[in-house]
Design a protein around this motif. Sequence first.
Motif, mmCIF file in Angstrom:
data_model
loop_
_atom_site.group_PDB
_atom_site.id
_atom_site.type_symbol
_atom_site.label_atom_id
_atom_site.label_comp_id
_atom_site.label_asym_id
_atom_site.label_seq_id
_atom_site.Cartn_x
_atom_site.Cartn_y
_atom_site.Cartn_z
ATOM 1 N N TRP A 1 0.704 -1.090 0.118
ATOM 2 C CA TRP A 1 -0.317 0.185 0.225
ATOM 3 C C TRP A 1 0.872 1.095 0.258
ATOM 4 N N ASP A 2 0.058 2.354 0.084
ATOM 5 C CA ASP A 2 1.359 3.987 -0.213
ATOM 6 C C ASP A 2 1.222 4.105 1.020
ATOM 7 N N GLU B 1 -1.185 3.320 9.092
ATOM 8 C CA GLU B 1 -1.932 3.694 10.036
ATOM 9 C C GLU B 1 -2.610 1.918 10.343
ATOM 10 N N ASP B 2 -3.647 2.370 9.145
ATOM 11 C CA ASP B 2 -4.351 1.432 9.128
ATOM 12 C C ASP B 2 -4.326 0.058 8.886
ATOM 13 N N VAL B 3 -3.120 -0.230 8.035
ATOM 14 C CA VAL B 3 -2.035 -1.592 7.771
ATOM 15 C C VAL B 3 -1.876 -1.994 8.736
ATOM 16 N N ALA B 4 -1.037 -1.004 10.121
ATOM 17 C CA ALA B 4 0.280 -1.855 10.920
ATOM 18 C C ALA B 4 -0.899 -1.955 12.040
ATOM 19 N N ARG B 5 -1.814 -1.099 12.442
ATOM 20 C CA ARG B 5 -2.966 -2.042 13.726
ATOM 21 C C ARG B 5 -3.357 -3.732 12.938
ATOM 22 N N ALA B 6 -3.419 -3.073 11.722
ATOM 23 C CA ALA B 6 -4.733 -4.829 11.555
ATOM 24 C C ALA B 6 -3.294 -5.507 11.457
ATOM 25 N N TRP B 7 -1.999 -5.689 10.883
ATOM 26 C CA TRP B 7 -1.766 -6.181 11.280
ATOM 27 C C TRP B 7 -1.315 -6.790 11.711
ATOM 28 N N ALA B 8 -1.237 -6.537 13.202
ATOM 29 C CA ALA B 8 -1.364 -6.335 14.770
ATOM 30 C C ALA B 8 -1.608 -7.112 15.379
ATOM 31 N N LEU C 1 -6.109 -9.569 6.111
ATOM 32 C CA LEU C 1 -5.140 -8.590 5.748
ATOM 33 C C LEU C 1 -5.509 -7.998 4.021
ATOM 34 N N ARG C 2 -5.873 -8.935 3.177
ATOM 35 C CA ARG C 2 -6.657 -8.591 1.725
ATOM 36 C C ARG C 2 -7.619 -7.840 1.553
ATOM 37 N N HIS C 3 -8.035 -7.431 3.388
ATOM 38 C CA HIS C 3 -9.518 -6.798 3.054
ATOM 39 C C HIS C 3 -9.522 -5.144 3.084
ATOM 40 N N LEU C 4 -7.939 -5.020 3.068
ATOM 41 C CA LEU C 4 -7.705 -3.690 3.052
ATOM 42 C C LEU C 4 -7.078 -3.168 2.261
#
Length: 470
Positions: A236-237, A242-249, A304-307
Amino acid sequence: MLELIMTLSDTMTDAARPDADPRGAGLRSALGSLIVLPDDAEWDHARRPWNVAVDQRPVAVARPETAEDVVEIVRAATAAGLRVAPQSTGHAAAALADTGLADTVIISLARLRGVTVDPVARTARVLGGSLWNDVLEATAPHGLTAPHGSAGDVSVAGYSLSGGLSFYARTHGLAVNFVRAVQVVTAEGNLVRASAQENPDLFWAVRGGSGAFGVVVSLEIDLLPYADVFAGMLLWDAARAEDVARAWAAWTTTAPESATTTLRILHLPPLPELPPFLSGRSVVVIDGAVLESDDAAAAVLAPLRHLAPEVDTFARIPAAGLVAVHMDPPQPTPAFTAHAVLDELPDGAVDAFLRAGSDRGLFMTELRHIGGAVARPVASGGGAISALTGQYLIHTVAVVPAPEVAEAAAAAVRAGVALFRPWHIDALALTFIDGGADRALGYGEAAARLSELKRRFDPGAVFSAAQPVH
């Protein structure tokens, strides 16, 4: 990137050559063309490590092609009152330089390469200077692979004997536990085999103590039964960080041990060799492998793909392709790094990751999900290290385009890791140490026995190593 590397490399080459050490003449007389000295035309090339941010200046560089050459070199160096530093590639050159090289001969194992596979036993014999790319080339035709790291040009010996954290790790543990036996040239200049049955104390020590106990000229390793794996990356750009990091965590708290992934924020320079959609951009990436069937792996990755990543390369690929997933630089790179191990990743730690990742002085800020089999010590038969406690590893990298920015780059990587101090635990991954760290945290409870065995096997402290034992 290549332009930055050459700038620094040229600066190193132009530096004043040291005065010739009189001991070098004795080495030349004893070893002939195996030795490169400061007044030789090949000197700057021979002494240059993979991490070209480090200016190595030993007494001499030896370049053996056989185990017997290594025996001769160790005997000649010790007869001249010099120490010996084994080096396969120089990825951890800063750590070795910390030990001091003014009285040292570097034994570059770059010419001691070769891999022999036994597909029935599912093992390989690997010469001491071999790279993971060599192993993957040899194992792929047999439908096998190995617990390699994220770069194919890293040496098998240095990586494996210092732990080794692969994209197979949460399922299969550290690579050091795949080592079945080693051939080592000792401080006395003897070539010995060490395994669970032969020289077991030395075998225990070298699995963690590595080059501090001798020059490892070959290893026998177990292989993994994977012809292909489900692996890739999501991108992702950096605006989505923030969205990606919180989802991965959140996802890592329930992810199965079959999944080993990393989360990274990358600030990519505007270079022509990069694809146009990446050149000069900042991006957030999740990459890794899921050791499941295609359908099961897709289910694991679904949150994760949902993002809605901009790029999604996760798919079934040949196992040898896994080494390229992390996109480590394929050429020698001047860089500083730092890391720490964490036992949890609460919201505050995610905040720290985002803050570190916003620093454009860092090329990369990375969280690796560890735990699982990584954290489980081998019940019996393990070496000085067989596990790495903790659930996450924070890793920062800064590229060094010129010597005058080296201090700022070193400060940046340390500052990035320091943001996570509230969650640090007393552990380090030896393969991530490249200078300036307390290696006792990497050895843990094994440190005392390692020191005792160091005095037994190397009482004269002949060997200087990237992972020193005192």
